[in-house]
Design an enzyme around this catalytic site. Structure first.
Site, short mmCIF file in Angstrom:
data_model
loop_
_atom_site.label_atom_id
_atom_site.label_comp_id
_atom_site.label_asym_id
_atom_site.label_seq_id
_atom_site.Cartn_x
_atom_site.Cartn_y
_atom_site.Cartn_z
N ARG A 18 -34.84 5.57 22.29
CA ARG A 18 -35.13 7.01 22.24
C ARG A 18 -34.18 7.85 23.09
O ARG A 18 -34.17 9.07 22.99
CB ARG A 18 -36.59 7.25 22.67
CG ARG A 18 -37.57 6.96 21.53
CD ARG A 18 -39.00 7.02 22.00
NE ARG A 18 -39.37 5.83 22.77
CZ ARG A 18 -40.49 5.69 23.45
NH1 ARG A 18 -41.36 6.69 23.49
NH2 ARG A 18 -40.75 4.58 24.13
N ASP A 108 -36.96 1.66 34.43
CA ASP A 108 -37.00 3.02 33.86
C ASP A 108 -38.07 3.87 34.52
O ASP A 108 -38.49 4.88 33.99
CB ASP A 108 -37.20 2.96 32.34
CG ASP A 108 -38.57 2.38 31.96
OD1 ASP A 108 -39.32 1.94 32.84
OD2 ASP A 108 -38.87 2.38 30.75
N LYS A 337 -8.64 19.67 47.29
CA LYS A 337 -8.77 18.26 46.90
C LYS A 337 -7.93 17.41 47.83
O LYS A 337 -6.78 17.74 48.09
CB LYS A 337 -8.27 18.08 45.47
CG LYS A 337 -8.40 16.64 44.99
CD LYS A 337 -7.29 16.22 44.05
CE LYS A 337 -6.00 15.93 44.79
NZ LYS A 337 -4.98 15.26 43.96
N ASN A 372 1.47 19.98 43.82
CA ASN A 372 1.44 18.58 44.29
C ASN A 372 1.82 17.58 43.21
O ASN A 372 1.91 16.41 43.47
CB ASN A 372 0.04 18.25 44.83
CG ASN A 372 -1.03 18.41 43.76
OD1 ASN A 372 -0.95 19.28 42.90
ND2 ASN A 372 -2.05 17.57 43.82
N SER A 409 5.51 36.33 51.74
CA SER A 409 4.70 36.41 50.51
C SER A 409 5.55 36.17 49.28
O SER A 409 6.71 36.58 49.22
CB SER A 409 4.09 37.80 50.37
OG SER A 409 3.28 38.07 51.46
C1 UD1 Z 1 -47.03 -0.90 30.39
C2 UD1 Z 1 -48.37 -1.55 30.75
C3 UD1 Z 1 -49.46 -0.49 30.71
C4 UD1 Z 1 -49.11 0.65 31.66
C5 UD1 Z 1 -47.75 1.20 31.31
C6 UD1 Z 1 -47.31 2.20 32.35
C7 UD1 Z 1 -48.21 -3.85 29.96
C8 UD1 Z 1 -48.67 -4.81 28.92
N1 UD1 Z 1 -48.67 -2.60 29.81
O1 UD1 Z 1 -47.16 -0.48 29.03
O2 UD1 Z 1 -50.71 -1.05 31.10
O3 UD1 Z 1 -50.11 1.67 31.59
O4 UD1 Z 1 -46.74 0.15 31.29
O5 UD1 Z 1 -46.17 2.87 31.93
O6 UD1 Z 1 -47.54 -4.22 30.90
N2 UD1 Z 1 -39.93 -4.64 29.25
C9 UD1 Z 1 -39.00 -5.65 29.22
N3 UD1 Z 1 -39.18 -6.66 28.33
C10 UD1 Z 1 -40.25 -6.71 27.49
C11 UD1 Z 1 -41.18 -5.68 27.52
C12 UD1 Z 1 -41.00 -4.65 28.42
O7 UD1 Z 1 -38.04 -5.63 29.97
O8 UD1 Z 1 -40.35 -7.68 26.71
C13 UD1 Z 1 -39.76 -3.54 30.22
C14 UD1 Z 1 -39.53 -2.21 29.52
O9 UD1 Z 1 -38.15 -1.97 29.34
C15 UD1 Z 1 -40.13 -1.23 30.50
C16 UD1 Z 1 -41.28 -2.02 31.11
O10 UD1 Z 1 -40.97 -3.37 30.92
O11 UD1 Z 1 -39.22 -0.87 31.52
C17 UD1 Z 1 -42.62 -1.67 30.52
O12 UD1 Z 1 -42.66 -1.99 29.15
P1 UD1 Z 1 -43.28 -1.01 28.07
O13 UD1 Z 1 -43.12 -1.61 26.73
O14 UD1 Z 1 -42.78 0.37 28.26
O15 UD1 Z 1 -44.83 -1.06 28.47
P2 UD1 Z 1 -45.95 -0.02 28.09
O16 UD1 Z 1 -46.38 -0.26 26.70
O17 UD1 Z 1 -45.52 1.34 28.45
#
Ligand code: UD1
Ligand code: CA
Length: 456
Positions: A18, A108, A337, A372, A409
């Protein structure tokens, strides 16, 4: 701060579709620092911590960014995205090294503050086994809900699995957790994917831990700490929150901001007390300002050091390597600079000073330019103490203007000027008495002639 050993597992394997970007999501920046580095800095502020980075897209670039701020990082690739528990397990090898505390944070979610993480780690120190960072958003839709019984956290139910009663709960999962290291792998290995999304949910370790008789708690952290970033709108909102925090901290620490909402700081801006910052000032990385300095409106600074009681702007541009000594002045529409401006020296109007040293108390006249660059190489200009450079002069580098020297000048200076000398590098003026009216008559006649020929 605590002396317990700590591993921070940073989940950064998300696709970030996104963001609509060629750059991995966690490398987008707030205050000039990648999102994932904000997270690492926050965990490190709670005490020494090794970092296990779980990466997917752009693995090398993400690892490189984190390595710039810490050496204690190992990274693990999550090849398939099978859920948050699966992502943490990618770092199995790191977790198996054995740590007192393991923090699980999201790359993130950059606005997490050390205080919230410290609070969670403190609960581990007091005997909790799993600590979940909860929050109370205005609209809980989409978040996992924290199910508590008698002050104990018994489960987290994801939105997709929640019944109406559970959906009415306002206490939500911020996603981040602190877990006692010796329990974590066994809990993660027990997680399955029999749920609505077919994913291995990290949140399931709460019920598993509770069923084992472990001590599980939810701590409430401020809503802004757990804001996740998925698109550029949320990125801008997070930047706004970060900037507000920084402005408030600066003012509390003794910096005057006339219009705080119009001043933008970088993650590493350092400003001493009793500095005044006027409206609409932007700080890039690596700027430090000593006490008593004033940054006038509409100035842009990056990589610059500003000495005590110096004055900058309005409308000044300080680029990397600009080094202003105490009481120096760089005024309107000036660019500096890679140049040291000596104590009390003045570059007040419409100048470019690059690759130069300007001695103490020198006066650089309006429109002075250091030439420069010849299109291939850059050269140095040295301007001596207490010298005077007349307006609209070009100093063609490499060149040295001596101490106490005077440049007339409009000069183009291509040769060194000794100490105390006067240099004139321009055509001599000639004056012809009475010639103005002759010129005027001549030009008027020419104009009439042209008009007549057009009408003919
Ligand atoms: C998650 C929580 C949810 C919480 C929310 C808060 C779980 C199952 N759910 O949901 O309870 O309210 O965060 O924002 O944990 N990621 C990976 N690999 C994966 C999956 C995810 O690296 O296989 C990383 C994502 O990039 C992200 C983070 O883990 O940074 C959270 O994953 P995301 O899919 O956003 O979880 P939510 O559905 O938002
Ligand atoms: Ca999310």
């Amino acid at each position: 701060m605590t002396s317990r050993s700590c591993l921070s597992v940073v989940l950064a394997a998300g696709e970030g579709t996104r963001m609509k970007s060629a750059l991995p999501k966690v490398l987008h920046k707030i205050a000039g620092l990648p999102l994932v580095c904000h997270v690492v800095k926050a965990v490190q502020a709670t005490g020494e911590s090794d970092v296990a980075l779980v990466v997917g897209r752009g693995a090398d670039a993400v690892r490189g960014a984190v390595e710039k701020i810490t050496a204690n990082v190992s990274s693990y690739e999550q090849v398939e995205r099978l859920g948050t528990a699966h992502a943490v397990l990618a770092a199995r090898e790191a977790i198996a090294r054995g740590y007192d505390d393991v923090l699980i944070v999201f790359g993130d979610t950059p606005l997490i503050e050390a205080q919230a993480l410290e609070q969670a780690r403190a609960r581990l120190g007091e005997g909790a086994d799993v600590v979940v960072m909860g929050f109370r958003p205005e609209n809980p839709h989409g978040y996992g809900r924290l199910i508590e019984e008698n002050g104990k956290l018994v489960a987290i139910v994801e939105e997709k699995e929640a019944n109406d009663e559970q959906k009415a709960i306002g206490f939500c999962n911020g996603g981040l957790m602190a877990v006692r290291g010796n329990h974590l792998l066994a809990l993660l290995d027990a997680v399955d994917n029999n749920n609505a999304k077919g994913e291995y949910y990290l949140t399931d370790i709460v019920k598993l831990a509770h069923d084992k008789g472990l001590h599980v708690v939810g701590v409430e952290v401020p809503v802004d700490n757990v804001i996740g970033i998925n698109n550029r709108l949320e990125l801008a909102e997070a930047e706004g929150i970060w900037q507000n925090r920084k402005r408030q901290a600066m003012m509390i620490d003794g910096v005057t901001l006339l219009a705080p909402e119009s001043v933008y700081f970088a993650h590493d801006t350092v400003i001493e007390p009793d500095v005044i910052i006027e409206p609409n000032v932007f700080f890039g990385e690596k700027v430090s300002i000593k006490t008593g300095a004033v940054i006038h409106a509409f100035s842009h600074l990056e990589g610059a050091q500003i000495g005590a009681d110096a004055q900058v702007g309005p409308y000044a541009r300080l680029r990397p390597g600009a080094d202003l000594s105490a009481k120096a002045k760089v005024g309107n529409f000036c660019e500096v600079k890679n140049a040291k401006i000596g104590e009390g020296a003045k570059v007040n109007h419409l100048s470019y000073i690059g690759d130069a040293t300007v001695g103490a108390s020198a006066n650089i006249g309006a429109g002075t330019i250091t030439c420069n660059y010849d299109g291939f190489n850059k050269f140095q200009t040295e301007i001596g103490e207490n010298s005077f450079i007349g307006s609209n002069s070009s100093l063609v580098a490499p060149v040295r203007i001596g101490d106490n020297a005077y440049v007339a000048s409009g000069s183009v200076i291509v040769e060194n000027v000794p100490d105390n000398a006067l240099a004139l590098g321009r055509a001599r003026q000639t004056v012809k008495e009475g010639r103005a009216s002759i010129l005027r008559e001549k030009y008027a006649a020419l104009k009439a002639q042209i008009k007549a020929s057009r009408e003919a």
